[in-house]
Design a protein around this motif. Structure first.
Motif, PDB file in Angstrom:
ATOM      1  N   UNK A  18      10.834   6.303  -5.445  1.00 57.77           N
ATOM      2  CA  UNK A  18      10.771   4.870  -5.171  1.00 57.77           C
ATOM      3  C   UNK A  18       9.627   4.295  -5.995  1.00 57.77           C
ATOM      4  N   UNK A  19       9.885   3.275  -6.824  1.00 57.47           N
ATOM      5  CA  UNK A  19       8.811   2.722  -7.654  1.00 57.47           C
ATOM      6  C   UNK A  19       7.766   1.995  -6.818  1.00 57.47           C
ATOM      7  N   UNK A  20       6.648   1.650  -7.469  1.00 60.61           N
ATOM      8  CA  UNK A  20       5.529   1.010  -6.787  1.00 60.61           C
ATOM      9  C   UNK A  20       5.955  -0.241  -6.031  1.00 60.61           C
ATOM     10  N   UNK A  21       6.710  -1.131  -6.688  1.00 61.55           N
ATOM     11  CA  UNK A  21       7.107  -2.376  -6.023  1.00 61.55           C
ATOM     12  C   UNK A  21       8.042  -2.095  -4.856  1.00 61.55           C
ATOM     13  N   UNK A  26       8.645  -1.950   1.019  1.00 68.34           N
ATOM     14  CA  UNK A  26       8.882  -1.229   2.276  1.00 68.34           C
ATOM     15  C   UNK A  26       7.713  -1.441   3.229  1.00 68.34           C
ATOM     16  N   UNK A  27       6.496  -1.342   2.714  1.00 68.19           N
ATOM     17  CA  UNK A  27       5.314  -1.561   3.548  1.00 68.19           C
ATOM     18  C   UNK A  27       5.241  -2.974   4.091  1.00 68.19           C
ATOM     19  N   UNK A  28       5.576  -3.963   3.261  1.00 72.75           N
ATOM     20  CA  UNK A  28       5.530  -5.351   3.716  1.00 72.75           C
ATOM     21  C   UNK A  28       6.625  -5.654   4.738  1.00 72.75           C
ATOM     22  N   UNK A  29       7.819  -5.074   4.540  1.00 71.08           N
ATOM     23  CA  UNK A  29       8.879  -5.235   5.550  1.00 71.08           C
ATOM     24  C   UNK A  29       8.472  -4.586   6.868  1.00 71.08           C
ATOM     25  N   UNK A  30       7.856  -3.431   6.763  1.00 66.30           N
ATOM     26  CA  UNK A  30       7.380  -2.735   7.950  1.00 66.30           C
ATOM     27  C   UNK A  30       6.316  -3.578   8.661  1.00 66.30           C
ATOM     28  N   UNK A  31       5.419  -4.180   7.902  1.00 66.14           N
ATOM     29  CA  UNK A  31       4.391  -5.045   8.464  1.00 66.14           C
ATOM     30  C   UNK A  31       5.014  -6.263   9.161  1.00 66.14           C
ATOM     31  N   UNK A  65      -0.503   3.352  -0.710  1.00 66.34           N
ATOM     32  CA  UNK A  65       0.317   2.926  -1.856  1.00 66.34           C
ATOM     33  C   UNK A  65      -0.541   2.178  -2.866  1.00 66.34           C
ATOM     34  N   UNK A  66      -1.391   1.280  -2.396  1.00 72.80           N
ATOM     35  CA  UNK A  66      -2.230   0.506  -3.314  1.00 72.80           C
ATOM     36  C   UNK A  66      -3.261   1.375  -4.029  1.00 72.80           C
ATOM     37  N   UNK A  67      -3.902   2.270  -3.300  1.00 68.95           N
ATOM     38  CA  UNK A  67      -4.935   3.109  -3.906  1.00 68.95           C
ATOM     39  C   UNK A  67      -4.331   4.113  -4.885  1.00 68.95           C
ATOM     40  N   UNK A  68      -3.148   4.630  -4.559  1.00 73.82           N
ATOM     41  CA  UNK A  68      -2.529   5.637  -5.412  1.00 73.82           C
ATOM     42  C   UNK A  68      -1.929   5.040  -6.683  1.00 73.82           C
ATOM     43  N   UNK A  69      -1.544   3.764  -6.653  1.00 78.30           N
ATOM     44  CA  UNK A  69      -0.834   3.175  -7.791  1.00 78.30           C
ATOM     45  C   UNK A  69      -1.592   2.093  -8.533  1.00 78.30           C
ATOM     46  N   UNK A  70      -2.612   1.530  -7.943  1.00 82.51           N
ATOM     47  CA  UNK A  70      -3.348   0.448  -8.594  1.00 82.51           C
ATOM     48  C   UNK A  70      -4.808   0.876  -8.768  1.00 82.51           C
ATOM     49  N   UNK A  71      -5.430   0.487  -9.852  1.00 81.63           N
ATOM     50  CA  UNK A  71      -6.820   0.893 -10.082  1.00 81.63           C
ATOM     51  C   UNK A  71      -7.816   0.075  -9.254  1.00 81.63           C
ATOM     52  N   UNK A  72      -7.733   0.191  -7.930  1.00 81.47           N
ATOM     53  CA  UNK A  72      -8.615  -0.565  -7.044  1.00 81.47           C
ATOM     54  C   UNK A  72     -10.044  -0.036  -7.144  1.00 81.47           C
TER      55      UNK A  72
END
Length: 165
Positions: A18-21, A26-31, A65-72
């Motif tokens: 499943x790609x990043x978006x 999925x996370x936003x729907x779950x939220x 998801x954010x930490x693993x895929x975005x350079x936060x």
């Protein structure tokens, strides 16, 4: 003052199904589902506290998801050339791979990969599709050549030959 190290940023290998978006959606729907359950009047049951538990899990999932895929927290995937080592970090939750110059038997620079041959017979391959941009790829190749020349490591450059039809 230069530190003597050079770090090349790598993009994630993008090997998840499943790609990043998609993961973010999925996370936003779950939220949204959990918030709807908390704010609705049907939550006056004995298990209403589970909505709060799932809300915490939702934030943990979105954070992962954010930490693993975005350079936060800075660059998470990189290749670094230090004075005596090649260091490869393939993401936040993965350990560093360190290759000491005295343990490297040879380097193979191909068009799509860098192969590090260890003296103990182990071979490590870095996919060059993870190196972003034409300038970074060129800089990467120069740093590999310089590292090999500095430490006396045999470097074999293999480029594709043009075929005529």
């Amino acid at each position: 003052m230069p530190t003597g190290t050079t770090r090349i940023r790598l993009r994630p290998a993008n090997t998840s199904r499943v790609p990043f978006w998609g993961q973010l959606a999925i996370g936003l729907f779950w939220l949204a589902y959990v918030l709807f359950g908390i704010l609705s009047d049907t939550g006056a049951q004995d298990y209403h506290f589970l909505h709060w538990v799932f809300l915490v899990f939702t934030f943990v999932y979105l954070g992962y998801v954010l930490v693993n895929n975005a350079p936060i927290f800075g660059t998470q995937s990189y290749l670094e050339f230090t004075p005596g080592y090649i260091v490869h970090k393939n993401g936040l939750f993965r350990p560093k791979q360190v290759f000491a110059a005295e343990n490297i038997a040879g380097l193979e620079l191909r068009t799509g990969a860098l192969r590090v041959r260890q003296k103990d017979g182990e071979i490590y391959s870095l996919n060059l599709r993870e190196v972003k941009g034409k300038m970074r790829k060129q800089s990467f190749r120069e740093q590999v050549r310089q590292f090999a020349a500095t430490h006396g490591v045999p470097l074999q450059e293999i480029s594709p030959t043009a075929t005529t039809a």
